[in-house]
Each structure stands twice: as C-alpha cells, then as structure tokens.
Design a protein around this motif. Structure first.
Motif, PDB file in Angstrom:
ATOM      1  N   ALA A 178       0.834  -1.214   0.000  1.00  0.00           N
ATOM      2  CA  ALA A 178       0.000   0.000   0.000  1.00  0.00           C
ATOM      3  C   ALA A 178       0.866   1.261   0.000  1.00  0.00           C
ATOM      4  O   ALA A 178       0.495   2.278  -0.589  1.00  0.00           O
ATOM      5  CB  ALA A 178      -0.920   0.000   1.215  1.00  0.00           C
ATOM      6  N   ASP A 179       2.026   1.185   0.634  1.00  0.00           N
ATOM      7  CA  ASP A 179       2.916   2.346   0.698  1.00  0.00           C
ATOM      8  C   ASP A 179       3.864   2.416  -0.495  1.00  0.00           C
ATOM      9  O   ASP A 179       4.723   3.297  -0.558  1.00  0.00           O
ATOM     10  CB  ASP A 179       3.732   2.319   2.002  1.00  0.00           C
ATOM     11  N   GLY A 180       3.735   1.476  -1.424  1.00  0.00           N
ATOM     12  CA  GLY A 180       4.524   1.526  -2.655  1.00  0.00           C
ATOM     13  C   GLY A 180       5.945   1.022  -2.523  1.00  0.00           C
ATOM     14  O   GLY A 180       6.750   1.179  -3.439  1.00  0.00           O
ATOM     15  N   PHE A 209      10.449   5.547  -4.919  1.00  0.00           N
ATOM     16  CA  PHE A 209      11.313   6.725  -5.025  1.00  0.00           C
ATOM     17  C   PHE A 209      12.583   6.595  -4.190  1.00  0.00           C
ATOM     18  O   PHE A 209      13.643   7.073  -4.577  1.00  0.00           O
ATOM     19  CB  PHE A 209      10.533   7.986  -4.616  1.00  0.00           C
ATOM     20  N   PHE A 210      12.492   5.948  -3.021  1.00  0.00           N
ATOM     21  CA  PHE A 210      13.661   5.820  -2.146  1.00  0.00           C
ATOM     22  C   PHE A 210      14.351   4.465  -2.304  1.00  0.00           C
ATOM     23  O   PHE A 210      15.059   4.013  -1.404  1.00  0.00           O
ATOM     24  CB  PHE A 210      13.245   6.030  -0.682  1.00  0.00           C
ATOM     25  N   ASN A 215       9.750  -2.580  -4.996  1.00  0.00           N
ATOM     26  CA  ASN A 215       9.201  -1.832  -6.123  1.00  0.00           C
ATOM     27  C   ASN A 215      10.313  -1.126  -6.907  1.00  0.00           C
ATOM     28  O   ASN A 215      10.999  -0.252  -6.362  1.00  0.00           O
ATOM     29  CB  ASN A 215       8.205  -0.788  -5.572  1.00  0.00           C
ATOM     30  N   PRO A 216      10.514  -1.500  -8.172  1.00  0.00           N
ATOM     31  CA  PRO A 216      11.570  -0.834  -8.941  1.00  0.00           C
ATOM     32  C   PRO A 216      11.289   0.656  -9.152  1.00  0.00           C
ATOM     33  O   PRO A 216      12.194   1.407  -9.505  1.00  0.00           O
ATOM     34  CB  PRO A 216      11.591  -1.588 -10.273  1.00  0.00           C
ATOM     35  N   ARG A 217      10.032   1.081  -8.904  1.00  0.00           N
ATOM     36  CA  ARG A 217       9.693   2.501  -9.085  1.00  0.00           C
ATOM     37  C   ARG A 217       9.572   3.250  -7.760  1.00  0.00           C
ATOM     38  O   ARG A 217       9.148   4.395  -7.745  1.00  0.00           O
ATOM     39  CB  ARG A 217       8.388   2.621  -9.890  1.00  0.00           C
ATOM     40  N   VAL A 220       5.971  -4.388  -4.627  1.00  0.00           N
ATOM     41  CA  VAL A 220       4.867  -4.624  -5.564  1.00  0.00           C
ATOM     42  C   VAL A 220       4.629  -6.129  -5.653  1.00  0.00           C
ATOM     43  O   VAL A 220       5.584  -6.915  -5.575  1.00  0.00           O
ATOM     44  CB  VAL A 220       5.123  -4.069  -6.980  1.00  0.00           C
TER      45      VAL A 220
END
Lengths: 183, 121
Positions: free
Chosen positions: B51-53, B73-74, B69-71, B56
């Motif tokens: 949910a927090d990205g 931001f951190f 998640n490859p996307r 995935v």
C-alpha cells in the motif's frame, strides 16, 4: 457530492476541489492524465491522485464526506462508474522529484496534474519496469500529440532502463510518426 | 533478529525486506517458512508495504509474488540500508538467504546430496 452524469474530467476536478477545501492538495497522475494529453485516445475508468500534503486522515475524512467508500486501494461512489486511487508520494517520475506541475481549469475550478513531459516519463517508466507495451504506446502518442521531441526522453529511457528500452522507444516513435505521415 | 529496530516498524517488515533484497522475489508463505515465523504478520506487513509503494506484488499461478518496487522513489537508499543491515546478520543466515538454488532442474533428474566427508551419494 453530485456525480451523476459527470465525465471523468469533471469528476477529477470536483474531487480535487473538495479535497483542497479540506486542506488536502492533490496532483493528478497516471492513466487519466495520459488520457487527457492524448485527447482521450486511451480511455481509463480511474483517476490517480498523489496527496502532496501527506494528510491521509484528512483525505479519508473528506472522501467519506463526499460519499466515497474505500475498498482496498480504491474509492467508489454509488453515482459514478469511475474510481479513485491515491498512490503514495512523493510526487516523482523515475528517480526525479516533480517540482513543477501543470493545471487544468474548467469553469473556474483548477486542478493540478503532471505536465505532458512528466506523464511521458511516467509512462516510459511503466514500460521499462512493468514491461507494459501499452504504456510505451501512450508515451509516444502523447509526445506526438503534444509536439514533444523524442530527444528529450532518450536520456531518461536509458537511465531508467538501458539501451534496449531506449532503442524500443526510438523504434516505436519512428513507426508512429511515419504512420501518421502516411495518413 | 531485528537489526533495523528503531527505523522500521516491525521485525516482520525487516524480514520481508531482507528476504526480498537477498532473493529478489518472494511470497508470504516462503518468507514465513524461511524464518520459521507466523504467516499472519508477514502477510499483514506485505500488504502495508505494498500500500505504501515499497513493494509490488503480482499473481503467479496461485500465489502472490512480491519484489521491492523498482519505481519506489527511495529504492536506492533503501537498498543501501538493507545491504548494511544484511551485513550485520550472522554468517549462516546470510548464506542461507543468498545461497538458494536458482538454476533450473529438469523434472525427473534425481536429487544428489553431497556429504563433504564421503563425496556424492
């Protein structure tokens, strides 16, 4: 909130204004923005907003007040087929923070959204990381529709993916531009 | 073992992230089994991280498989932190995480166990 008969753009504007009135600033991202810049060549039934004020509780309260219910990540309203989602921030494309956003104004209501250039990068990132060829097609369609130069995105495609992804972008762009010249 | 206590909100969160760092991918039961941990907190933290990205998930056959998640931001900064945390793990845990078999095995090939004192059996 009266949503019967509203199209997706009207819905997005209303929700954005409702949230702003409750102290939550959002920026539209994702497929809806891609659809907007491609003149709705690609259709979507959901709107994604990033909450740039990080006010989750206020956001949830404002959405409930507007008649939306949450199931999983999505918000639903009985008067519309469109759904809303709030992907987590920060507002970024690839590993770049988005500082400048574009606006959409209708009847005095203003909504913030990603610029055409940033939504192209967002779609390219989706193509690169999810191997989503439709996202590549959307990116190229927006570049052509908005007269954005291919060379502005080659560095991004190579940095985010690699030479294979950069070459795929070049090939798809050339195919699409030659196809549009044939018409 | 909770190396990043004070930074992360739960031990199961560290277990998930360290597992995904080491193996690339994983599913809830596989992660729980590796640590001999309960499945429920692993599932709950996977949902929160998704949910927090941060991670995935995608459906593969009957299981939901996750990766960092490859996307996110951190991502780069998170990977550096996790690498450092993993380096603080006991050697046997690190080896168990990193030395899993990934190459394919043909369907009917017999499994050969190797005893270092007696050779293959």
């Amino acid at each position: 909130m009266e949503l019967k008969g509203k199209n997706i753009e009207e819905l997005a504007l209303l929700v954005s204004a409702q949230l702003k009135s409750r102290g939550v600033e959002v920026v539209a991202v994702g497929g809806f923005v891609a659809a907007h810049y491609s003149s709705y060549r690609y259709l979507t039934k959901d709107v994604d907003f990033v909450d740039i004020t990080y006010q989750t509780k206020k956001l949830q309260a404002a959405m409930a007040e507007a008649g939306f219910t949450r199931r999983g990540k999505n918000y639903f309203h009985p008067d519309t087929e469109f759904t809303l989602e709030f992907p987590p921030g920060p507002l970024s494309v690839g590993d770049e923070l988005v500082i400048k956003t574009a606006t959409l104004e209708r009847d005095g209501v203003v909504m913030r959204m990603l610029s055409a250039s940033d939504i192209v990068k967002d779609r390219l990132a989706a193509f690169i990381h999810w191997r989503d060829n439709q996202a590549l097609a959307q990116a190229v369609a927006i570049m052509i529709k908005q007269n954005l130069g291919l060379e502005d995105f080659l560095g991004f495609a190579e940095k985010e993916g690699g030479p294979v992804q950069k070459n795929a972008l070049i090939k798809h762009y050339q195919d699409e531009t030659s196809r549009s010249h044939e018409k | 073992m909770f190396v990043l206590k004070g930074v992360l909100r739960a031990e199961s969160q560290e277990r998930i992230l360290i597992f995904l760092l080491a193996r690339g991918r994983g599913y809830a039961k596989g992660i729980a089994d590796f640590y001999s941990a309960s499945l429920t907190p692993i599932q709950a933290q996977l949902s929160r991280l998704e949910a927090d990205g941060v991670v995935v998930g995608r459906q593969v056959g009957g299981i939901r498989e996750f990766e960092i998640n490859p996307r996110y931001f951190f991502r780069e900064e998170l990977l550096v932190l996790l690498q450092k945390a993993l380096s603080a793990y006991p050697e046997e845990v690190r080896e168990a995480l990193l030395m899993d078999r990934r190459r394919p095995r043909s369907r009917h090939k017999p499994v050969q166990f190797f005893d270092k004192n007696q050779g293959a059996s």
